[in-house]
Write a protein that holds these residues in place. Structure first.
Motif, mmCIF file in Angstrom:
data_model
loop_
_atom_site.group_PDB
_atom_site.id
_atom_site.type_symbol
_atom_site.label_atom_id
_atom_site.label_comp_id
_atom_site.label_asym_id
_atom_site.label_seq_id
_atom_site.Cartn_x
_atom_site.Cartn_y
_atom_site.Cartn_z
ATOM 1 N N ILE A 144 0.862 -1.183 0.000
ATOM 2 C CA ILE A 144 0.000 0.000 0.000
ATOM 3 C C ILE A 144 0.896 1.229 0.000
ATOM 4 C CG2 ILE A 144 -1.806 1.249 1.222
ATOM 5 C CD1 ILE A 144 -2.647 -1.406 2.474
ATOM 6 N N ILE A 145 0.801 2.039 -1.037
ATOM 7 C CA ILE A 145 1.604 3.247 -1.153
ATOM 8 C C ILE A 145 0.687 4.457 -1.005
ATOM 9 C CG2 ILE A 145 1.423 3.244 -3.671
ATOM 10 C CD1 ILE A 145 4.213 4.473 -3.778
ATOM 11 N N SER A 146 1.157 5.449 -0.253
ATOM 12 C CA SER A 146 0.346 6.645 -0.002
ATOM 13 C C SER A 146 1.248 7.870 -0.012
ATOM 14 C CB SER A 146 -0.394 6.527 1.338
ATOM 15 O OG SER A 146 0.539 6.387 2.406
ATOM 16 N N ASN A 179 9.744 6.492 -11.956
ATOM 17 C CA ASN A 179 9.670 6.213 -13.396
ATOM 18 C C ASN A 179 10.362 4.892 -13.739
ATOM 19 O OD1 ASN A 179 8.341 8.699 -13.793
ATOM 20 N ND2 ASN A 179 10.288 9.776 -14.044
ATOM 21 N N GLY A 180 10.227 3.910 -12.842
ATOM 22 C CA GLY A 180 10.773 2.582 -13.076
ATOM 23 C C GLY A 180 12.235 2.417 -12.732
ATOM 24 N N LEU A 192 10.508 13.841 0.544
ATOM 25 C CA LEU A 192 10.870 14.762 -0.537
ATOM 26 C C LEU A 192 10.641 16.181 -0.041
ATOM 27 C CD1 LEU A 192 9.168 12.923 -3.552
ATOM 28 C CD2 LEU A 192 11.565 12.799 -2.850
ATOM 29 N N CYS A 193 11.684 16.758 0.549
ATOM 30 C CA CYS A 193 11.585 18.122 1.072
ATOM 31 C C CYS A 193 12.246 19.099 0.112
ATOM 32 C CB CYS A 193 12.235 18.211 2.453
ATOM 33 S SG CYS A 193 11.261 17.412 3.751
ATOM 34 N N ASP A 194 11.743 20.347 0.145
ATOM 35 C CA ASP A 194 12.195 21.375 -0.795
ATOM 36 C C ASP A 194 12.106 20.828 -2.222
ATOM 37 O OD1 ASP A 194 13.080 23.801 -1.675
ATOM 38 O OD2 ASP A 194 15.204 23.393 -1.288
ATOM 39 N N ILE A 195 10.951 20.335 -2.534
ATOM 40 C CA ILE A 195 10.744 19.630 -3.791
ATOM 41 C C ILE A 195 10.840 20.598 -4.966
ATOM 42 C CG2 ILE A 195 8.231 19.931 -3.917
ATOM 43 C CD1 ILE A 195 8.073 16.948 -4.697
ATOM 44 N N SER A 196 11.310 20.093 -6.106
ATOM 45 C CA SER A 196 11.421 20.892 -7.328
ATOM 46 C C SER A 196 10.719 20.162 -8.464
ATOM 47 C CB SER A 196 12.889 21.140 -7.688
ATOM 48 O OG SER A 196 13.512 19.943 -8.093
ATOM 49 N N PHE A 197 10.625 20.848 -9.611
ATOM 50 C CA PHE A 197 9.930 20.236 -10.745
ATOM 51 C C PHE A 197 10.656 18.983 -11.232
ATOM 52 C CE2 PHE A 197 13.157 22.697 -12.833
ATOM 53 C CZ PHE A 197 13.426 22.033 -14.017
ATOM 54 N N GLN A 198 11.959 18.855 -10.933
ATOM 55 C CA GLN A 198 12.697 17.665 -11.334
ATOM 56 C C GLN A 198 12.286 16.430 -10.539
ATOM 57 O OE1 GLN A 198 16.769 18.885 -10.842
ATOM 58 N NE2 GLN A 198 16.851 19.921 -12.825
ATOM 59 N N ASP A 199 11.614 16.609 -9.400
ATOM 60 C CA ASP A 199 11.145 15.478 -8.597
ATOM 61 C C ASP A 199 9.807 14.944 -9.076
ATOM 62 O OD1 ASP A 199 13.346 15.502 -6.801
ATOM 63 O OD2 ASP A 199 12.467 17.225 -5.770
ATOM 64 N N SER A 200 9.236 15.568 -10.084
ATOM 65 C CA SER A 200 7.965 15.071 -10.619
ATOM 66 C C SER A 200 8.178 13.708 -11.265
ATOM 67 C CB SER A 200 7.401 16.052 -11.648
ATOM 68 O OG SER A 200 7.130 17.308 -11.051
ATOM 69 N N GLY A 201 7.173 12.840 -11.159
ATOM 70 C CA GLY A 201 7.276 11.521 -11.777
ATOM 71 C C GLY A 201 6.331 10.526 -11.149
ATOM 72 N N ASN A 202 6.435 9.270 -11.610
ATOM 73 C CA ASN A 202 5.619 8.169 -11.110
ATOM 74 C C ASN A 202 6.434 7.364 -10.100
ATOM 75 O OD1 ASN A 202 3.434 8.815 -12.849
ATOM 76 N ND2 ASN A 202 4.444 7.720 -14.530
ATOM 77 N N TYR A 203 5.934 7.263 -8.876
ATOM 78 C CA TYR A 203 6.638 6.574 -7.795
ATOM 79 C C TYR A 203 5.949 5.244 -7.488
ATOM 80 C CZ TYR A 203 9.395 10.773 -6.852
ATOM 81 O OH TYR A 203 10.268 11.834 -6.961
ATOM 82 N N SER A 204 6.778 4.235 -7.154
ATOM 83 C CA SER A 204 6.283 2.914 -6.768
ATOM 84 C C SER A 204 7.305 2.274 -5.839
ATOM 85 C CB SER A 204 6.038 2.034 -8.000
ATOM 86 O OG SER A 204 7.225 1.941 -8.771
ATOM 87 N N ASN A 211 13.975 -6.489 -7.955
ATOM 88 C CA ASN A 211 14.506 -5.565 -8.952
ATOM 89 C C ASN A 211 13.432 -4.911 -9.808
ATOM 90 O OD1 ASN A 211 13.699 -7.785 -10.351
ATOM 91 N ND2 ASN A 211 15.671 -8.216 -11.329
ATOM 92 N N ARG A 212 12.182 -5.038 -9.416
ATOM 93 C CA ARG A 212 11.105 -4.388 -10.157
ATOM 94 C C ARG A 212 10.016 -3.955 -9.181
ATOM 95 N NH1 ARG A 212 6.700 -7.778 -11.222
ATOM 96 N NH2 ARG A 212 6.979 -9.939 -10.502
ATOM 97 N N PRO A 213 9.320 -2.876 -9.499
ATOM 98 C CA PRO A 213 8.265 -2.401 -8.590
ATOM 99 C C PRO A 213 7.068 -3.342 -8.596
ATOM 100 C CG PRO A 213 8.340 -1.074 -10.593
ATOM 101 C CD PRO A 213 9.514 -1.985 -10.655
ATOM 102 N N LEU A 214 6.470 -3.501 -7.412
ATOM 103 C CA LEU A 214 5.308 -4.375 -7.265
ATOM 104 C C LEU A 214 4.063 -3.628 -6.808
ATOM 105 C CD1 LEU A 214 7.001 -7.449 -5.512
ATOM 106 C CD2 LEU A 214 6.489 -7.155 -7.945
ATOM 107 N N SER A 215 4.231 -2.429 -6.311
ATOM 108 C CA SER A 215 3.077 -1.685 -5.809
ATOM 109 C C SER A 215 2.386 -0.945 -6.944
ATOM 110 C CB SER A 215 3.529 -0.679 -4.749
ATOM 111 O OG SER A 215 4.270 0.371 -5.350
ATOM 112 N N GLU A 216 1.295 -0.311 -6.605
ATOM 113 C CA GLU A 216 0.650 0.579 -7.551
ATOM 114 C C GLU A 216 1.501 1.837 -7.730
ATOM 115 O OE1 GLU A 216 -3.214 1.350 -6.041
ATOM 116 O OE2 GLU A 216 -3.998 -0.654 -6.501
#
Length: 459
Positions: A144-146, A179-180, A192-204, A211-216
Motif C-alpha cells: 500500500i503506497i500513499s 519512473n521505473g 521529498l523536502c524542498d521539492i522541485s519540478f525535477q522530482d515530478s514523476g511516477n513513484y512505486s 529488482n522491479r516495482p510491485l506496488s501501484e
C-alpha cells in the motif's frame, strides 16, 4: 516447526513400532517454515524431511515426492507437485528439493489465491505413504503506497515537502522507484523536502531485493511558473513575398500554459492570436517586423525572446540569388586554376627530388698549352742552331687534359699543384721547358694561379 505424520495402519508398520519404540515421533519428521509474501513476488517455502534408513531390516528409499495446496488435498490430492507425473507442466510451482531430505518448494508471482496451507507428502520403497499433518502457512500481503502533502487537496508547489509511504504486512524494508528506476532510499517512508519540478514523476515500491516495482503507481506532480520561453520560425527568418511562415512558442511550466502572440508596432504591441503557433502567408513586405509570445499559468507569466522577420520582394530576392551565384563562381574559379598549378608544382618537385645523382662526378678541363722554345737554350750548341734554323722558329703545341674529382678541386687549387706534361718531337731529343698558363678560376686572384710545367723532348 515440527509436524507429525499420519499413515494408514497396516501390519508391517505396527511391527516396526513395536520393535523401534519412539520412531513415529522422532524419526519421521517434516519441518516447514511459514512465509509471508507480497503479491506479485516469488517466495520459497523451506522444508526438510527425515525418515529411518532401515525398517524391519530393509533399507528405505524415497520413490515419490508430492506437494498439495489446501488441507482437503493433503492425502488424496490433487497435487501441485508430483515427481512421477511427467505430464505435470505447471510453471507457477517449482520443486527445488530432492528425494533425500530437502523438500523445498518455490512459488512464482504469488496472488491472493495462493495463500493458505501447503503440505509435503512422500512415498517409500516399502509402500509407505507419509504426509505432514500440518502444512506450511503462506500469507499474501498487498503493498500500500500513499502520499502526504502540506495541503490535502491543494497542488504541490516548488519548495513544499512531500512524504511517500510504502506499507505491507511482511517486511518494513522496501525499495523505491521513480519512473521505473531504483532510488537509494530503503526505508518505508520517502521524504521529498524542498521539492522541485525535477522530482515530478511516477513513484512505486517493492520489498527489498526485488529488482522491479510491485506496488501501484502514485503520481507526484510539482507545479511551477513558466521558464525557458523561446520562439522559433520555419522555414527562415528571411522569406520572399507569398511564402508561408510558422512561428512556434515553447516553454516549460506546470500546469498547462496559455499562449498569446504579439507584434511590435512602433511603441505599441499588436495582439495576434492566442495559441502556441502563429501561421500566416506573407503577402507583402509589411509583414516584416518583430514578433514575440507571452505564456502564463496560475503561478506566473513570462515573455519570450523577440524574433525579427524580414520579407523580401521578388526583385530583392532575385538580386540576392544573383549575388549568391556570383559569390559561388568567384569561390570556385580560383580553385579550378590554383589546384592544377599546385598539383603540377608538386609533381615537378617530386621528379626533381627523386632524380638519380651519381656518387662522383669528374670535370674534365682541356687546357691548350702553348710551348715556346726559348731563344737561348744552354743545352744546344751553336752548330746545331745553324743546321736547324728553321726548327727554332717552330712553335710546338700540346693539349693537356686535366681531370679532377669535384670534391678535390678546391684542395688542388689551394695547394697549387705542379702538373707536368711530356711532349715528344721526332726531330730532336732535347729537353725544352715552357711555361703553361692555366685559365684563372672564377673568384680566384691571378697570383694564386698554379704554374704548370711541361717538358718537351725532341727526337
Amino acid at each position: 516447526m515440527s509436524v507429525g505424520l499420519t499413515q494408514p495402519i497396516w501390519m508391517e508398520m505396527a511391527l516396526a513400532l513395536l520393535i523401534l519404540p519412539g520412531v513415529w515421533c522422532t524419526s519421521w519428521l517434516v519441518l516447514y517454515q511459514d512465509v509471508c509474501a507480497v503479491r506479485g513476488s516469488s517466495v520459497v517455502i523451506l522444508c526438510t524431511y527425515h525418515y529411518p534408513e532401515t525398517l524391519v531390516n530393509k533399507n528405505l528409499t524415497v520413490e515419490k515426492v508430492m506437494w498439495s495446496h489446501g488441507r482437503k488435498q493433503f492425502f488424496d490430492g490433487p497435487f501441485i507437485i508430483d515427481s512421477n507425473n511427467r505430464t505435470h507442466t505447471a510453471t507457477k510451482f517449482e520443486y527445488v528439493g530432492n528425494k533425500v531430505h530437502n523438500c523445498t518448494l518455490q512459488i512464482h508471482q504469488v496472488e491472493q489465491s495462493d495463500s493458505g496451507e501447503y503440505a509435503f507428502r512422500f512415498e517409500t520403497n516399502n509402500g509407505g505413504k507419509w504426509t505432514g499433518s500440518n502444512g506450511a502457512k503462506v500469507n499474501i500481503s498487498e503493498l500500500i503506497i500513499s502520499m502526504t502533502t502540506p495541503k490535502v487537496h491543494g497542488p504541490i508547489k516548488e519548495g513544499d515537502c512531500v512524504n511517500l509511504t510504502c506499507m505491507n504486512n511482511c517486511s518494513s524494508a522496501v525499495m523505491w522507484f521513480r519512473n521505473g528506476k531504483p532510488l537509494q532510499e530503503e526505508s518505508s517512508t520517502l521524504y521529498l523536502c524542498d521539492i522541485s519540478f525535477q522530482d515530478s514523476g511516477n513513484y512505486s515500491c517493492s520489498p527489498k531485493h526485488h529488482n522491479r516495482p510491485l506496488s501501484e503507481v502514485i503520481r507526484v506532480s510539482v507545479e511551477y511558473s513558466p521558464r525557458n520561453t523561446s520562439v522559433s520560425v520555419w522555414p527562415s527568418s528571411e522569406v520572399l513575398e507569398g511564402s508561408d511562415v510558422t512561428l512556434t512558442c515553447s516553454s516549460n511550466a506546470n500546469p498547462t500554459l496559455n499562449y498569446t502572440w504579439f507584434k511590435i508596432d512602433g511603441d505599441s504591441c499588436l495582439e495576434m492570436v492566442s495559441q502556441a503557433e502563429l501561421q500566416f502567408n506573407v503577402t507583402h513586405t509589411g509583414n516584416s517586423g518583430k514578433y514575440f509570445c507571452v505564456v502564463s499559468n496560475k503561478h506566473g507569466r513570462q515573455n519570450s525572446t523577440i524574433l525579427s522577420l524580414k520579407v523580401k520582394d521578388h526583385a530583392e530576392g532575385m538580386a540576392a540569388v544573383t549575388l549568391t551565384i556570383l559569390l559561388a563562381v568567384l569561390a570556385v574559379v580560383p580553385m579550378i586554376v590554383i589546384v592544377p598549378m599546385v598539383t603540377w608544382h608538386l609533381v615537378a618537385h617530386r621528379k626533381k627530388t627523386t632524380a638519380p645523382k651519381p656518387d662522383t662526378e669528374e670535370n674534365t678541363q682541356t687546357t691548350e698549352v702553348h710551348v715556346t722554345s726559348p731563344t737561348s737554350d744552354c743545352s744546344l750548341t751553336e752548330e746545331r742552331r745553324e743546321e736547324e734554323p728553321s726548327q727554332q722558329d717552330e712553335v710546338p703545341y700540346a693539349t693537356v687534359h686535366i681531370t679532377k674529382q669535384r670534391a678535390n678541386i678546391q684542395q688542388q687549387n689551394e695547394e697549387a699543384t705542379a702538373i707536368y706534361s711530356s711532349i715528344w718531337e721526332q726531330q730532336a731529343k732535347e729537353d725544352l721547358y715552357s711555361v703553361v698558363s692555366r685559365p684563372t678560376p672564377r673568384g680566384k686572384q691571378a697570383q694564386d694561379d698554379p704554374v704548370i710545367y711541361s717538358t718537351v723532348f725532341r727526337q
